[in-house]
Structures are given as C-alpha cells and as structure tokens.
Design a protein around this motif. Structure first.
Motif: not given
Length: 192
Positions: A1, A4, A6-8, A10-11
């Motif tokens: 993991m 965070g 990566e999530t931003k 991707e978003m």
C-alpha cells in the motif's frame, strides 16, 4: 500500500477521462447534419431489440448457402452471449445515470431507458454479431460493419450513452466473439 498518492493520481486520471467523455458526448450530440437527423433515428429503430441483426441473419441464411448459415448461427449465438454479459451482468453491477437531457440539443432524448447507461448493450450486440459473422464470412462481416458503426454513433448522438459506455460495449462484443470462437476448442480440451 502506498501513502494515498496513488489514489489521488487514480482519481485525477478518472476525472480527466470523465471530462473527456462528457466533452465528446456534447460534441457528438450537437452534430446536426440533415443526413444524420434522417439516418440515425432509422438506425435506432432497426437496432431496437436486435431486429437489424436478426434480419441480417435471416438474409444470410436464405441467400448465403452453407457459409451464410454458419455466419448467421455464429452471429446470433455470439450476440446472445454479448447481451447476457452486457445487460445481464455488467449493467447489474454498475449503476450509471444516462447523460443529462440538457446536453442533447436536438431533442432525441425523449425515450431514454431507465436502466444503467453502462455499458451499451446495443453496441455490444452489434459488435458481437459483426465479429462472429466476419470470422465465418468476411464479406458479410464487412457489410455488417457499416450498421455496427452507425449503431455505436447513434447511441452517443441520441444521448442514450456516454462514449465510454459505447467503447465498453464494443469491448464486451469483441470478448463475446472471442469466447464463442474459443469455446468449442476449450470443450474438446476439457474432455481429454
């Protein structure tokens, strides 16, 4: 993991894709060519409930000899698999609202379905049928490609689907064609 980040990222990518999707539908829906205004509603009517593809299968069966019968059978079988995948599976898993009516300036959005916009079942069926027919009878597959492209265009132009819904429907149709084509080989291997 990760932290965070990566999530931003991707978003941001998804938001960018969604913006492109929205811009493209507005451009296609705003296309007000007299030829499109006459042709695309007729394409929609013919593609409704896969009437166009059943009619093509009947013509191939009646006039194409063994090759026509084989192409028609493959097209109908593959179309059924694509409809099962798109309408019976994916539409049940993904809920997406139809494009807003205000984006469709020509008023063709009157009879929009209540089901999920994602994916385009019409496009999945059209691509599946055409891909299967092309495998058995390339000339007939080429002839089917023209209405297939028109069906995909009409789904966006009418406001029934976003371009990404249509693209996903095309992928499902292609996957259905590959699955049906491979299934006899897989069955033979499983019996060994």
């Amino acid at each position: 993991m990760g932290d965070g980040g990566e999530t931003k990222t991707e978003m941001k990518v998804l938001a960018g894709l969604q913006d492109q999707d929205h811009q493209l539908i507005r451009r296609v829906a705003a296309w007000d060519s007299p030829a499109a205004r006459r042709l695309l509603p007729a394409v929609e009517e013919a593609a409704e409930h896969t009437k166009l593809w059943w009619a093509a299968a009947l013509v191939m069966t009646a006039t194409g000899g063994w090759r026509g019968r084989r192409a028609a059978a493959g097209g109908v079988m593959t179309m059924a698999v694509a409809e099962l995948l798109s309408n019976g599976v994916v539409k049940q898993l993904v809920e997406r609202r139809r494009p807003p009516a205000k984006w469709i300036p020509h008023g063709d959005d009157v009879e929009r379905p209540d089901s999920s916009s994602f994916p385009s079942g019409h496009t999945a069926a059209a691509v599946a049928f055409t891909a299967a027919v092309a495998q058995a009878w390339p000339w007939a597959g080429a002839a089917c490609a023209v209405p297939t492209v028109l069906v995909a265009l009409q789904r966006v132009h009418s406001g029934a689907h976003y371009p990404s819904d249509v693209a996903t429907g095309a992928v499902i149709g292609g996957a259905a064609a590959a699955l049906v084509r491979l299934s006899p080989r897989l069955m033979v291997r499983c019996r060994r």
